[in-house]
Design a protein around this motif. Structure first.
Motif, PDB file in Angstrom:
ATOM      1  N   ILE A   7       0.847  -1.191   0.000  1.00  6.97           N
ATOM      2  CA  ILE A   7       0.000   0.000   0.000  1.00  6.97           C
ATOM      3  C   ILE A   7       0.882   1.240   0.000  1.00  6.97           C
ATOM      4  O   ILE A   7       1.865   1.320   0.742  1.00  6.97           O
ATOM      5  N   LEU A   8       0.508   2.201  -0.835  1.00  2.00           N
ATOM      6  CA  LEU A   8       1.168   3.503  -0.840  1.00  2.00           C
ATOM      7  C   LEU A   8       0.286   4.505  -0.106  1.00  2.00           C
ATOM      8  O   LEU A   8      -0.858   4.743  -0.508  1.00  2.00           O
ATOM      9  N   VAL A   9       0.788   5.063   0.994  1.00  2.40           N
ATOM     10  CA  VAL A   9       0.062   6.063   1.780  1.00  2.40           C
ATOM     11  C   VAL A   9       0.574   7.440   1.381  1.00  2.40           C
ATOM     12  O   VAL A   9       1.776   7.727   1.506  1.00  2.40           O
ATOM     13  N   VAL A  10      -0.337   8.284   0.896  1.00  5.11           N
ATOM     14  CA  VAL A  10       0.027   9.630   0.456  1.00  5.11           C
ATOM     15  C   VAL A  10      -0.724  10.634   1.320  1.00  5.11           C
ATOM     16  O   VAL A  10      -1.945  10.796   1.194  1.00  5.11           O
ATOM     17  N   THR A  21       0.220   4.550   8.567  1.00  2.80           N
ATOM     18  CA  THR A  21       1.246   3.589   8.173  1.00  2.80           C
ATOM     19  C   THR A  21       1.467   2.536   9.253  1.00  2.80           C
ATOM     20  O   THR A  21       1.514   1.332   8.975  1.00  2.80           O
ATOM     21  N   ASP A  22       1.580   2.987  10.496  1.00  3.89           N
ATOM     22  CA  ASP A  22       1.795   2.045  11.604  1.00  3.89           C
ATOM     23  C   ASP A  22       0.636   1.067  11.730  1.00  3.89           C
ATOM     24  O   ASP A  22       0.834  -0.130  11.970  1.00  3.89           O
ATOM     25  N   ARG A  23      -0.600   1.575  11.568  1.00  3.01           N
ATOM     26  CA  ARG A  23      -1.769   0.704  11.708  1.00  3.01           C
ATOM     27  C   ARG A  23      -1.809  -0.332  10.576  1.00  3.01           C
ATOM     28  O   ARG A  23      -2.069  -1.525  10.810  1.00  3.01           O
ATOM     29  N   LEU A  24      -1.541   0.111   9.358  1.00  9.17           N
ATOM     30  CA  LEU A  24      -1.584  -0.811   8.221  1.00  9.17           C
ATOM     31  C   LEU A  24      -0.459  -1.845   8.311  1.00  9.17           C
ATOM     32  O   LEU A  24      -0.666  -3.023   7.995  1.00  9.17           O
ATOM     33  N   ARG A  25       0.703  -1.422   8.754  1.00  8.32           N
ATOM     34  CA  ARG A  25       1.788  -2.393   8.943  1.00  8.32           C
ATOM     35  C   ARG A  25       1.432  -3.394  10.036  1.00  8.32           C
ATOM     36  O   ARG A  25       1.758  -4.580   9.937  1.00  8.32           O
ATOM     37  N   GLY A  26       0.735  -2.911  11.059  1.00  6.45           N
ATOM     38  CA  GLY A  26       0.275  -3.799  12.116  1.00  6.45           C
ATOM     39  C   GLY A  26      -0.734  -4.819  11.621  1.00  6.45           C
ATOM     40  O   GLY A  26      -0.880  -5.895  12.215  1.00  6.45           O
ATOM     41  N   GLU A  27      -1.430  -4.488  10.519  1.00  2.00           N
ATOM     42  CA  GLU A  27      -2.391  -5.415   9.916  1.00  2.00           C
ATOM     43  C   GLU A  27      -1.716  -6.379   8.944  1.00  2.00           C
ATOM     44  O   GLU A  27      -2.392  -7.227   8.344  1.00  2.00           O
ATOM     45  N   GLY A  28      -0.403  -6.235   8.767  1.00  2.00           N
ATOM     46  CA  GLY A  28       0.329  -7.168   7.918  1.00  2.00           C
ATOM     47  C   GLY A  28       0.638  -6.687   6.514  1.00  2.00           C
ATOM     48  O   GLY A  28       1.177  -7.446   5.696  1.00  2.00           O
TER      49      GLY A  28
END
Length: 228
Positions: A7-10, A21-28
């Motif tokens: 995923i690209l977060v802009v 970003t931290d939340r999405l990384r925490g979701e894998g």
């Protein structure tokens, strides 16, 4: 085991960007970050993400221009984030290829759910492509090639517009509720998504003809087989 989606977060607000970003990384998920328009377009080409989470208000050029540029490179699911709950602003985003939108302030749980739903929709597109061509009068839908024709003219739909039309065509003449359309096409049920459905129906009507999709006020929409 399949590789995690990228995923690209802009987002130009550093605090929001990092929190998302931290939340999405925490979701894998694998996540890349951009903070302005030009950086987002460059990073998109470099990282080839599966989904883009895109803020509307960005330095350099705005999210609408970013969306237009990346969709010109290749179709990709885009979840647009806006601080303005304005229908015109939303329609502009949908017109340049956004699939869904989320209004600030938002709950992280809802953001994660919508991201997952958009990624599931991409997976379902492969299954939908196995369906044969269907025709209603001079409207022809080829699910395999994802092409639509009205008469002799090809109509260019965004991926989400095509999936919405295909969903309506699967129950031609039957009124489908806005909630059921959102659940089926976007893959996630939520009352806040019904305006997304309304906006996409409006855009779809402009391309295939307003009379082809009947509105039942307070309920939903139906594809009319005899319209032209």
């Amino acid at each position: 085991m399949p590789a995690p989606s990228r995923i690209l977060v802009v987002e130009d607000d550093a605090v929001i960007n990092q929190a998302v970003t931290d939340r999405l990384r925490g979701e894998g998920y694998e996540v890349d970050q951009a903070w302005d328009g030009p950086g987002a377009v460059a990073l998109f080409a470099e990282t080839d993400p599966d989904l883009v989470l895109l803020d509307v208000m960005l330095p350099g050029y705005d999210g609408h221009e970013v969306c237009r540029r990346i969709q010109a490179e290749r179709p990709v699911p885009v979840l647009m984030v806006t601080a303005r709950d304005d229908e015109t602003d939303i329609l502009v985003g949908l017109g340049v290829g956004a699939d869904d939108y989320l209004t600030k302030p938002f709950r992280m749980r809802e953001l994660v759910a919508r991201v997952a739903a958009l990624l599931r929709r991409v997976e379902r597109a492969t299954t939908l492509a196995s369906r044969s061509e269907v025709a209603f009068g001079d409207l022809r839908i080829d699910a395999g090639s994802r092409r639509v024709q009205v008469g002799d003219a090809e109509v260019h739909l965004t991926p989400i517009e095509f999936d919405l039309l295909l969903c309506l065509a699967g129950s031609v003449g039957v009124v489908l509720t806005r909630e059921s359309l959102y659940a089926e096409v976007w893959g996630w049920s939520g009352a806040s998504g019904t305006r997304t459905v309304d906006s996409h129906v409006k855009a779809l009507r402009a391309k295939i003809g307003a009379d082809r999709i009947r509105t039942v006020h307070g309920v939903g929409y139906a594809l009319e087989p005899g319209a032209s």
